[in-house]
Design an enzyme around this catalytic site. Structure first.
Site, short mmCIF file in Angstrom:
data_model
loop_
_atom_site.label_atom_id
_atom_site.label_comp_id
_atom_site.label_asym_id
_atom_site.label_seq_id
_atom_site.Cartn_x
_atom_site.Cartn_y
_atom_site.Cartn_z
N LYS A 198 29.25 110.44 67.41
CA LYS A 198 30.17 109.54 68.11
C LYS A 198 29.77 109.32 69.57
O LYS A 198 28.97 110.06 70.13
CB LYS A 198 31.60 110.10 68.05
CG LYS A 198 32.12 110.30 66.64
CD LYS A 198 32.35 108.95 65.96
CE LYS A 198 32.73 109.11 64.51
NZ LYS A 198 31.62 109.02 63.59
N ASP A 199 30.39 108.28 70.16
CA ASP A 199 30.19 108.00 71.58
C ASP A 199 30.60 109.21 72.42
O ASP A 199 31.57 109.90 72.10
CB ASP A 199 31.05 106.80 72.02
CG ASP A 199 30.71 105.53 71.27
OD1 ASP A 199 31.09 105.44 70.09
OD2 ASP A 199 30.07 104.65 71.86
N LYS A 200 29.90 109.43 73.52
CA LYS A 200 30.27 110.52 74.42
C LYS A 200 31.47 110.11 75.27
O LYS A 200 32.49 110.81 75.29
CB LYS A 200 29.10 110.90 75.33
CG LYS A 200 29.47 111.98 76.36
CD LYS A 200 28.30 112.29 77.28
CE LYS A 200 28.66 113.42 78.25
NZ LYS A 200 29.73 113.05 79.20
N LYS A 257 35.04 101.06 78.65
CA LYS A 257 34.89 102.47 79.01
C LYS A 257 35.02 102.71 80.51
O LYS A 257 34.38 103.60 81.06
CB LYS A 257 33.56 103.03 78.50
CG LYS A 257 33.38 102.94 76.99
CD LYS A 257 32.09 103.61 76.55
CE LYS A 257 31.91 103.52 75.05
NZ LYS A 257 30.68 104.19 74.59
#
Length: 328
Positions: A86-88, A27
Site C-alpha cells: 500500500k501507499d506510505k 495527500k
C-alpha cells in the site's frame, strides 16, 4: 500537451477526456488518502497455525512495517503474509496473516498502528488473494485552469462533467484504470527498470540499477550515496555513507560485499513481494501504453476486437492464462 518526466517513464502520456480537471493537491495530509483493501475471505479456525489480523497503518510503508513487526515478534520477516503493498503516505487497512502466537500479536504496540485480531487460520495470504482497493480521497486547493480557486460545488460540478465526458468517450460507467506512480516508485521509478534487467537475465545491471539509479525527488544524502555507487561500485566504503532508512539497499550492498559477483543473491535480499513487483511494474508500463494507444485509436476498452487476447477469469478473479485465445 506536455507531461512530467515521471509520467513519460511510466507510460502515462494520454487522457481519456479533454476536460480541464479540478487541479488540487492529493495527500496534502496523510489522512487525506485512505485505502481499504478488498481480498478473498479467509477461513478462520481456532486450531489454525496463523494469526489473522486486520491492521490499520498511518504513514507506514508496508514492507518497513513488516520488518519492524517481525523484529518485535522475533520471527523471520517472511513469516508475515499480506496481499498487496500500500501507499506510505496514507491511512491503509488490510489483512495480515502472521506466523506467531495470537496473544503475542495482540500485545504489539507500534506508533500509528492499530491491530484488530480476527482469529486464527490454516491459510496464508498473498498477491493472488488481492481483489482491489476501496479509496477515500480528499483533493485540497482545487482551482480553475486560470488558477482561481474553485468552490466545493464548482469542483463537484466539474467532476460530473468529466464523468459525462468519460461515458461519451469510453462507455457508460467505464474508467480507464491506468496504473499510477506508486507501482513504480513515486520519487524514483526504479522497479520497472530493475524488472527490465531481470527478465533479460542481467542480474548485475538489476542490482546496480536498484542501488544507484538517480531519483527525481530524493534528498541530498541519498543522492550522494547513489552517486558514490555509480562512480565507485558496491564497495565497503559505501556502507559508511548509506542513509539508515535505505534498509533494502544496505542489505543488498552487504550481500555483494560478502559474495562479490553473486548478483542473484543480492536481488533476493529484497522482500519477495518487492521482487515480484519489479516484473509487475514492467508489465504495468506495457498496460499503460497499450491503454493509451487503444483510447487514442478510438477502440473500445471493454469489448474485444480482432487481434485482442482474451481469456477466462477463474473463481478467484484471476486470469486463466491457459484459456487465452486471439480474437479473429
Amino acid at each position: 500537451m506536455s507531461f512530467d518526466p515521471l509520467s513519460k517513464i511510466i507510460g502515462l502520456e494520454g487522457y481519456a477526456t479533454d476536460t480541464n480537471g479540478i487541479g488540487g493537491v492529493l495527500k496534502s495530509r496523510t489522512t487525506d488518502f485512505r485505502v481499504e483493501e478488498i481480498s478473498t475471505p479467509l477461513h478462520l479456525d481456532p486450531r489454525g497455525r496463523f494469526t489473522v489480523a486486520r491492521i490499520t497503518l498511518t504513514n507506514w510503508e508496508t514492507n518497513r512495517f513488516c520488518t519492524n513487526l517481525a523484529r518485535i515478534l522475533s520471527i523471520p520477516r517472511n513469516r508475515i503474509f499480506f496481499a498487496g503493498t500500500k501507499d506510505k503516505r496514507a491511512v491503509t487497512q488490510q489483512l495480515f496473516v502472521i506466523d506467531a502466537n495470537q496473544n503475542k500479536v495482540s500485545q504489539v504496540e507500534m506508533p500509528d498502528v492499530e491491530i484488530e485480531i480476527l482469529g486464527r487460520t490454516h491459510q496464508k495470504i498473498g498477491f493472488g488473494n488481492h481483489r482491489g482497493n476501496r479509496f477515500t480521497i480528499v483533493a485540497r486547493g482545487c482551482s480553475h485552469s486560470d488558477g482561481t480557486p474553485m468552490t466545493e460545488q464548482e469542483a463537484m460540478a466539474e467532476v460530473e462533467r468529466i464523468k459525462a465526458k468519460l461515458d461519451q468517450n469510453v462507455g457508460k460507467d467505464l474508467f480507464p484504470n491506468w496504473i499510477g506512480p506508486q507501482r513504480f516508485g513515486s520519487g524514483r521509478p526504479v522497479t520497472a527498470e530493475v524488472g527490465r534487467h531481470i527478465i533479460a537475465d542481467r542480474w548485475e545491471d538489476a542490482v546496480m540499477t536498484y542501488l544507484s539509479m538517480k531519483g527525481i525527488t530524493e534528498n541530498t544524502d541519498v543522492e550522494n550515496f547513489r552517486k558514490f555507487i555509480r562512480e565507485n561500485g558496491p564497495i565497503e566504503e559505501a556502507l559508511e555513507i548509506i542513509p539508515k532508512w535505505l534498509g533494502f539497499e544496505k542489505r543488498m550492498l552487504e550481500q555483494i560485499i560478502r559474495q562479490p559477483d553473486d548478483w542473484v543473491a543480492a536481488i533476493k535480499k529484497l522482500p519477495n513481494n518487492l521482487q515480484l513487483m519489479t516484473i509487475h511494474a514492467l508489465q504495468s508500463i506495457v498496460f499503460n501504453k497499450s491503454l493509451n494507444a487503444r483510447i487514442s485509436a478510438d477502440l473500445p476498452i471493454s469489448v474485444p476486437v480482432a487481434g485482442d487476447l482474451v481469456g477466462r477469469i477463474d473463481e478467484k478473479g484471476q486470469l486463466d492464462a491457459g484459456s487465452c485465445i486471439v480474437v479473429e
